[in-house]
Design a protein around this motif. Structure first.
Motif: not given
Length: 202
Positions: A10-29
Motif C-alpha cells: 500500500f505505502f509503496f504504491a502511494v509513495i511510489d519510490p521509483v516515480g520520485t527518481l526523475p523528480v530528485f534528478i531534476a532537483v539536484t541536476s
C-alpha cells in the motif's frame, strides 16, 4: 506477515519510490554528488517526520474536529482514486512533478519531500491504516515499520538515483508509475467500500 506485506505494498504504491527518481534528478541536476546525498537525506527525513506525525496524531486531529474516520476514509479513497487515474491516464507522477520543478521550485522540501515522497495519499494512508478503533497497537507498529521500510527504499533509490535512472530511463519510470497507479486505484476503491460499510455499521 500478510498484514505487514499488505501495508508495505500500500505505502509503496502511494509513495511510489521509483516515480520520485526523475523528480530528485531534476532537483539536484546542478549539485555536486555530496550535495545530492545531503538533499536526499534531508528530503527523506522531512517526509518521514510528516508521515509519522499523521500516523501518530492524524486520527486525534480528526476526532477533535468531529470528523469520523469512516468519512475521512471515503474522502481519502476518492482522492486516492482520482490521483491514481492521473497516474494511469494522464501525466505520470514523474512528469507532473518535473513540470512543477520547471516552474522554479527547486528545493529539497518542495516538491521532493512534499508532495513527491510525503504525498497527500501517503498522509491519508498513514491515518487510515492505523485506525485506533480497528487495529491494535501491534498492528499499528507493524504498519509503521512497513512505512519506514518503504521510506528506507526511497532513500536507497535516491542515493543511487543517477545509476538507476540511466538504466530505466524516462520510459521505465513512467511505466512503473502507471502500474503503481493501477494498484492504487484498486486500493482506493477498497477504502471507499470499507468506509461506507463502517459508517453504516457504527
Amino acid at each position: 506477515m500478510d498484514d505487514w506485506l499488505s501495508s508495505f505494498v500500500f505505502f509503496f504504491a502511494v509513495i511510489d519510490p521509483v516515480g520520485t527518481l526523475p523528480v530528485f534528478i531534476a532537483v539536484t541536476s546542478r549539485h555536486s554528488e555530496w550535495q545530492r546525498r545531503k538533499i536526499a537525506l534531508l528530503a527523506v527525513a522531512v517526509a518521514t517526520g510528516i508521515l509519522l506525525f499523521f500516523l501518530l496524531a492524524g486520527q486525534y486531529l480528526l476526532e477533535a474536529i468531529g470528523v469520523p474516520l469512516s468519512a475521512f476514509q471515503v474522502a481519502g479513497g476518492i482522492v486516492l482514486f482520482l490521483f491514481a487515474l492521473t497516474m494511469i491516464f494522464g501525466e505520470s507522477k514523474p512528469e507532473q512533478e518535473v513540470d512543477i520543478i520547471r516552474e522554479g521550485h527547486e528545493t529539497a522540501i518542495f516538491p521532493l519531500a512534499v508532495p513527491s515522497i510525503a504525498s497527500p495519499g501517503a498522509m491519508l494512508s498513514a491515518v487510515v491504516l492505523t485506525d485506533n478503533h480497528r487495529f491494535d497497537p501491534i498492528h499499528q507498529v507493524n504498519t509503521a515499520t512497513a512505512m519506514l521500510a518503504v521510506l528506507g527504499i526511497v532513500l536507497l533509490l535516491l542515493l543511487t538515483a543517477n545509476w538507476i535512472y540511466r538504466w530505466i530511463g524516462d520510459a521505465g519510470a513512467s511505466i512503473v508509475s502507471r502500474v503503481m497507479g493501477l494498484i492504487l486505484a484498486s486500493v482506493a476503491t477498497t477504502n471507499v467500500l470499507l468506509g461506507i460499510q463502517q459508517f453504516f455499521m457504527s
